[in-house]
Scaffold this motif. Structure first.
Motif, PDB file in Angstrom:
ATOM      1  N   UNK A   1      -4.290 -17.689 -13.103  1.00 27.08           N
ATOM      2  CA  UNK A   1      -3.143 -17.605 -12.221  1.00 27.08           C
ATOM      3  C   UNK A   1      -2.496 -16.227 -12.309  1.00 27.08           C
ATOM      4  N   UNK A   2      -2.395 -15.687 -13.533  1.00 23.67           N
ATOM      5  CA  UNK A   2      -1.781 -14.378 -13.729  1.00 23.67           C
ATOM      6  C   UNK A   2      -2.553 -13.276 -13.015  1.00 23.67           C
ATOM      7  N   UNK A   3      -3.873 -13.353 -13.023  1.00 20.38           N
ATOM      8  CA  UNK A   3      -4.703 -12.254 -12.543  1.00 20.38           C
ATOM      9  C   UNK A   3      -5.429 -12.566 -11.229  1.00 20.38           C
TER      10      UNK A   3
ATOM     11  N   UNK B   1       4.127  -7.389 -15.923  1.00 22.42           N
ATOM     12  CA  UNK B   1       5.349  -6.573 -15.896  1.00 22.42           C
ATOM     13  C   UNK B   1       6.123  -6.757 -14.590  1.00 22.42           C
ATOM     14  N   UNK B   2       7.442  -6.706 -14.687  1.00 24.90           N
ATOM     15  CA  UNK B   2       8.289  -6.714 -13.506  1.00 24.90           C
ATOM     16  C   UNK B   2       8.389  -5.303 -12.940  1.00 24.90           C
ATOM     17  N   UNK B   3       8.615  -5.229 -11.645  1.00 27.20           N
ATOM     18  CA  UNK B   3       8.665  -3.939 -10.977  1.00 27.20           C
ATOM     19  C   UNK B   3      10.040  -3.600 -10.454  1.00 27.20           C
ATOM     20  N   UNK B   4      10.062  -2.748  -9.445  1.00 26.41           N
ATOM     21  CA  UNK B   4      11.297  -2.293  -8.835  1.00 26.41           C
ATOM     22  C   UNK B   4      10.976  -1.252  -7.778  1.00 26.41           C
TER      23      UNK B   4
ATOM     24  N   UNK C   1      -3.912   2.630  -1.892  1.00 24.24           N
ATOM     25  CA  UNK C   1      -2.480   2.784  -2.132  1.00 24.24           C
ATOM     26  C   UNK C   1      -2.055   4.247  -2.035  1.00 24.24           C
ATOM     27  N   UNK C   2      -0.938   4.467  -1.355  1.00 26.76           N
ATOM     28  CA  UNK C   2      -0.427   5.827  -1.167  1.00 26.76           C
ATOM     29  C   UNK C   2       0.976   5.981  -1.727  1.00 26.76           C
ATOM     30  N   UNK C   3       1.344   5.097  -2.624  1.00 22.60           N
ATOM     31  CA  UNK C   3       2.671   5.147  -3.232  1.00 22.60           C
ATOM     32  C   UNK C   3       2.616   5.510  -4.712  1.00 22.60           C
TER      33      UNK C   3
ATOM     34  N   UNK D   1      -0.258  -2.395  -6.118  1.00 21.67           N
ATOM     35  CA  UNK D   1      -0.689  -3.556  -5.339  1.00 21.67           C
ATOM     36  C   UNK D   1       0.401  -4.621  -5.297  1.00 21.67           C
ATOM     37  N   UNK D   2       1.058  -4.846  -6.421  1.00 23.30           N
ATOM     38  CA  UNK D   2       2.071  -5.900  -6.495  1.00 23.30           C
ATOM     39  C   UNK D   2       3.380  -5.509  -5.825  1.00 23.30           C
ATOM     40  N   UNK D   3       3.694  -4.224  -5.839  1.00 21.78           N
ATOM     41  CA  UNK D   3       4.978  -3.751  -5.313  1.00 21.78           C
ATOM     42  C   UNK D   3       4.725  -2.619  -4.312  1.00 21.78           C
TER      43      UNK D   3
END
Length: 239
Positions: free
Chosen positions: A232-234, A37-40, A88-90, A59-61
């Motif tokens: 590659x994806x994971x 999935x794409x983030x933002x 993570x704190x977001x 983790x990704x964003x």
């Protein structure tokens, strides 16, 4: 390599997901979506369950604000514990029904740049006698129409909604998206092995039409041998 599995948890590279209090355990579908999935800047995970996808998006964003919501109080408690045990704190986890969800926390946003969901998928099958599994697995708890209408209400104008579904649910999901006014912009057909037909689909929708991006992925090239596409994806998640 796959994550290390015990009876009640999966261990990923940077976090551990306990799932002993959740009806739906950590599995390939959630891992695929969390990696694809794409983030933002703002992300909503509908039906967060264990919190797996929210954790992967965090983790990704790392600069994003991420909210996970679920109607199952046990799942909410487990997701909060998994988030608290992560670096993570977001991420915030709320007990809420997306059909009536309106962010009221002062730091929450009114719309989201990215929405992700691994939704209930059993439609016409008999419901499981376990009420918690019924909530997690059957569309009686959240129909595709309700999901798409909620996404349309909560998605920012330029945002993207990403979902993972079984192959036999694809047409219904696409039909509800069309009725709601959402446009499919990305699709990945995922095969278990090269010679099999796709068993699940990753799809992304937006509020405005765009050229459709199509791809195909294979999880294993042979028994217990992960494909280069899946590795590659994971790669940032598995030990």
């Amino acid at each position: 390599m796959c994550p290390i599995m015990a009876n009640d948890y999966f261990r990923f590279r940077h976090f551990t997901v306990y799932h002993d209090r959740c009806a739906m355990k950590v599995g390939t579908d959630g891992t695929l979506l969390g990696a694809w999935a794409r983030g933002g800047q703002t992300v909503l995970d509908i039906g967060t369950g264990t919190g797996l996808i929210a954790l992967m998006m965090a983790q990704r964003f790392p600069d994003a604000t991420i909210w996970g919501i679920d109607i199952d109080s046990e799942a909410v408690g487990q997701a909060r514990a998994n988030v608290a045990g992560s670096p993570f704190r977001n991420i915030g986890i709320l007990e809420a029904d997306v059909r009536t969800f309106t962010p009221i926390v002062p730091t929450a946003c009114l719309s989201f740049d990215a929405i992700v969901s691994n939704p209930p998928y059993f439609d016409s099958s008999l419901e499981c006698p376990d009420g918690q599994r019924t909530l997690a697995r059957h569309t009686a708890s959240l129909s595709y129409r309700d999901l798409m209408q909620s996404v349309c209400r909560l998605l920012a104008d330029g945002g993207e909604f990403s979902v993972v579904i079984p192959f036999d649910c694809k047409a219904r999901m696409e039909a509800e998206a069309t009725l709601t006014g959402l446009f499919k912009v990305r699709e990945c057909a995922v095969k278990t092995t090269p010679r099999k037909q796709p068993r699940r689909y990753l799809m992304a929708f937006r509020k405005h039409p765009a050229d459709l991006e199509l791809e195909e992925g294979v999880i294993e090239t042979s028994p217990n041998v992960r494909s280069s596409w899946y590795q590659e994806l994971t790669k940032d998640f598995y030990l």
